[in-house]
Design an enzyme around this catalytic site. Sequence first.
Site, PDB file in Angstrom:
ATOM      1  CG  HIS A  92      -2.063  -0.888   1.103  1.00 32.54           C
ATOM      2  ND1 HIS A  92      -3.009  -0.881   0.374  1.00 32.54           N
ATOM      3  CD2 HIS A  92      -2.197  -2.028   2.029  1.00 32.54           C
ATOM      4  CE1 HIS A  92      -3.903  -2.287   0.507  1.00 32.54           C
ATOM      5  NE2 HIS A  92      -3.200  -2.995   1.803  1.00 32.54           N
ATOM      6  CG  HIS A 102      -2.848  -9.561  -4.039  1.00 32.25           C
ATOM      7  ND1 HIS A 102      -3.336 -10.488  -4.996  1.00 32.25           N
ATOM      8  CD2 HIS A 102      -2.633 -10.224  -2.810  1.00 32.25           C
ATOM      9  CE1 HIS A 102      -3.507 -11.743  -4.329  1.00 32.25           C
ATOM     10  NE2 HIS A 102      -2.928 -11.736  -3.082  1.00 32.25           N
ATOM     11  CG  HIS A 172     -20.412  -6.471  -0.979  1.00 35.61           C
ATOM     12  ND1 HIS A 172     -19.155  -7.140  -1.069  1.00 35.61           N
ATOM     13  CD2 HIS A 172     -19.854  -5.405  -0.308  1.00 35.61           C
ATOM     14  CE1 HIS A 172     -18.053  -6.398  -0.585  1.00 35.61           C
ATOM     15  NE2 HIS A 172     -18.781  -5.447   0.121  1.00 35.61           N
TER      16      HIS A 172
END
Length: 300
Positions: A92, A102, A172
């Site tokens: 990060h 990642h 979601h």
Amino acid sequence: MKDKFYEYIQKLQDTITHKLEELDGSAKFQQDFWEREEGGGGRTRVIENGAVFEKGGVNISKVHGPLPKSMQNYFGVEDVDFFACGLSLVIHPKNPMVPTVHANWRYFEMYDKEGNIVDQWFGGGQDLTPYYLFDEDAIHFHSVCKKACDAHNPDFYPDYKKKCDNYFWNAHRNEARGVGGLFFDYCKASEETSMEDWYNFVTEVGDSFLGAYVPIVEKRKELPYSQAQRDWQEIRRGRYVEFNLVHDKGTLFGLRTNGRIESILMSLPPHVQWRYDHHPEKKSAEAKLIEALQNPKEWV
């Protein structure tokens, strides 16, 4: 194979952490060794509060023993022993113009009661999560991924790029976590591809990582940014956290096999925001990012 691959990821961890320290110029990786009660352990390296990297981890682990009940159900097997090793990293950066990255490369074996290997496979990948989208950065990252794949099979890149888009989908939120890269799993021996072939492929992807990411960091790390842009980075980091805690199989595997919590959760950024019903201004740079995340595209 397991000894060969574990030796590889130890060397790769050294190579990556050395280069990232060099790139940061001020912070160094803190190293911890840990042991798992049921068998195995790992070497965790974390960098924090650097000039370039706000937080990052480059971890290796090697765990073995009886496969826990929860994972027996997951794999659809009964009492078996297992071995798993891998390198997992999340970086990060401080500057919102530099993307988070990642990557993970892993190897898994399962054994019968006599200790014979009954199943084995490789998995892994690497993916990019920008906060401000520079098309040339996404193109560069994907071009390096494609080159590594094409050296082994022309079908690998389109297949694993699509799998990456599907895997890192924050269902979601109805958007991707980032602009993708590669994701592959259950890479097993077949008539066409031996385990040695898979080893050569996975290590080629691992060796490509620094070439995919470092030029982007070098290009963006000195760019100016405002507090509003930093706020946007922290809001988007919230979506990263949501994916890792709600959907990520690696997090789940670590928690269910009694892995080291600090190492599993090193992927979480230090500063994050959740703002109620937040939406970027139309036609802004922030809106451009959201459009790309909601509609994954072919970069190369």
